[in-house]
Motif scaffolding. Structure first.
Motif, PDB file in Angstrom:
ATOM      1  N   SER A 158      41.386  42.481  34.128  1.00  0.00           N
ATOM      2  CA  SER A 158      42.068  41.613  35.085  1.00  0.00           C
ATOM      3  C   SER A 158      41.929  42.138  36.508  1.00  0.00           C
ATOM      4  O   SER A 158      41.701  41.374  37.456  1.00  0.00           O
ATOM      5  N   ALA A 159      42.039  43.468  36.664  1.00  0.00           N
ATOM      6  CA  ALA A 159      41.883  44.058  38.006  1.00  0.00           C
ATOM      7  C   ALA A 159      40.470  43.851  38.526  1.00  0.00           C
ATOM      8  O   ALA A 159      40.255  43.513  39.697  1.00  0.00           O
ATOM      9  N   GLY A 160      39.488  44.017  37.632  1.00  0.00           N
ATOM     10  CA  GLY A 160      38.097  43.795  38.053  1.00  0.00           C
ATOM     11  C   GLY A 160      37.852  42.349  38.441  1.00  0.00           C
ATOM     12  O   GLY A 160      37.156  42.063  39.413  1.00  0.00           O
ATOM     13  N   TYR A 161      38.445  41.441  37.669  1.00  0.00           N
ATOM     14  CA  TYR A 161      38.272  40.020  37.984  1.00  0.00           C
ATOM     15  C   TYR A 161      38.931  39.677  39.316  1.00  0.00           C
ATOM     16  O   TYR A 161      38.372  38.898  40.119  1.00  0.00           O
ATOM     17  N   ALA A 162      40.097  40.274  39.583  1.00  0.00           N
ATOM     18  CA  ALA A 162      40.779  40.041  40.857  1.00  0.00           C
ATOM     19  C   ALA A 162      39.937  40.563  42.021  1.00  0.00           C
ATOM     20  O   ALA A 162      39.815  39.911  43.068  1.00  0.00           O
ATOM     21  N   ASN A 163      39.367  41.759  41.845  1.00  0.00           N
ATOM     22  CA  ASN A 163      38.503  42.299  42.907  1.00  0.00           C
ATOM     23  C   ASN A 163      37.297  41.398  43.146  1.00  0.00           C
ATOM     24  O   ASN A 163      36.872  41.181  44.291  1.00  0.00           O
ATOM     25  N   SER A 181      36.438  39.486  46.604  1.00  0.00           N
ATOM     26  CA  SER A 181      35.145  39.674  47.255  1.00  0.00           C
ATOM     27  C   SER A 181      34.477  38.331  47.539  1.00  0.00           C
ATOM     28  O   SER A 181      33.937  38.105  48.623  1.00  0.00           O
ATOM     29  N   GLU A 182      34.531  37.433  46.543  1.00  0.00           N
ATOM     30  CA  GLU A 182      33.942  36.108  46.737  1.00  0.00           C
ATOM     31  C   GLU A 182      34.672  35.342  47.838  1.00  0.00           C
ATOM     32  O   GLU A 182      34.050  34.643  48.655  1.00  0.00           O
ATOM     33  N   ALA A 183      36.004  35.480  47.875  1.00  0.00           N
ATOM     34  CA  ALA A 183      36.784  34.802  48.915  1.00  0.00           C
ATOM     35  C   ALA A 183      36.414  35.333  50.298  1.00  0.00           C
ATOM     36  O   ALA A 183      36.289  34.575  51.266  1.00  0.00           O
TER      37      ALA A 183
END
Length: 214
Positions: A54-59, A63-65
């Motif tokens: 979940s933390a990796g997905y949030a990062n 990054s994409e944002a």
């Protein structure tokens, strides 16, 4: 018979306690338990993996944002730059179009235009350069112009005789201008052709005061 029943209940109670010691949470759904996990340790491991994932997905999403924001900001700056360049290009094109449609006249053209704007010279039949005699248009021979007309005839004769000074020059201009003003006041009372002829004559007479014919 009673003893068999008591012994059976005791055995069931002991079995329940043993099962409770092996699985401390009811039905195996205790803290840290993950459905499908074989043991509590595996459940904890899976839970930790989910947190990390979940933390990796949030990062990744952050990054994409950030990339999307930077791309939008860059596109906005490009659009503003293009709009500014277009504005100044249009102004430059407008200036060039106006310059092409209305070219600035040369010095020779300006000189010719200024000469054409000057009143025409009176002919010797209209103003005798030797005697200063003035042959007035019919419109200017009326009584309303008599005082100014007689004054100018005297002053032009004086100048033709060789008497020239600043006072004479000033009086000749003032009297001619006064005669023009009198004529303008009659514009609604006289025929247009007669008015135009008299006005043109007085303009030429005034020009001769400024620049006497040689």
């Amino acid at each position: 018979m009673r003893w068999f029943v008591v012994i059976g209940c005791f055995g069931c109670l002991m079995g329940a306690q043993a099962a409770s010691a092996q699985y401390p949470y009811p039905y195996g759904y205790g803290y840290g338990y993950q459905p499908g996990a074989a043991t509590v340790g595996e459940s904890y491991a899976r839970g930790m993996a989910d947190v990390v994932r979940s933390a990796g997905y949030a990062n990744l999403m952050n990054s994409e944002a950030a990339k999307n924001y930077e791309s939008a900001r860059s596109a906005n700056l490009d659009n503003r730059k293009k709009a500014t360049e277009t504005y100044f290009d249009l102004k430059r094109m407008n200036r060039e179009y106006r310059a092409a449609a209305n070219p600035r006249p040369s010095s020779d053209e300006l000189f010719r235009a200024s000469q054409e704007a000057l009143p025409s010279r009176l002919s010797p039949g209209e103003l005798d350069p030797l005697t200063g005699e003035i042959n007035w248009p019919l419109m200017l021979t009326t009584d309303v112009f008599k005082p100014q007309r007689e004054s100018l005839e005297h002053m032009f004769a004086t100048r033709a005789a060789g008497v020239t000074d600043f006072n004479l020059y000033r009086d000749m201009l003032a009297t001619t201008d006064s005669m023009i003003e009198t004529l303008v006041g009659l514009v609604r009372e006289v025929p247009p052709q007669d008015y135009a002829e008299a006005r043109s004559f007085l303009k030429s007479l005034r020009y001769d005061v400024l620049k006497p014919a040689q």
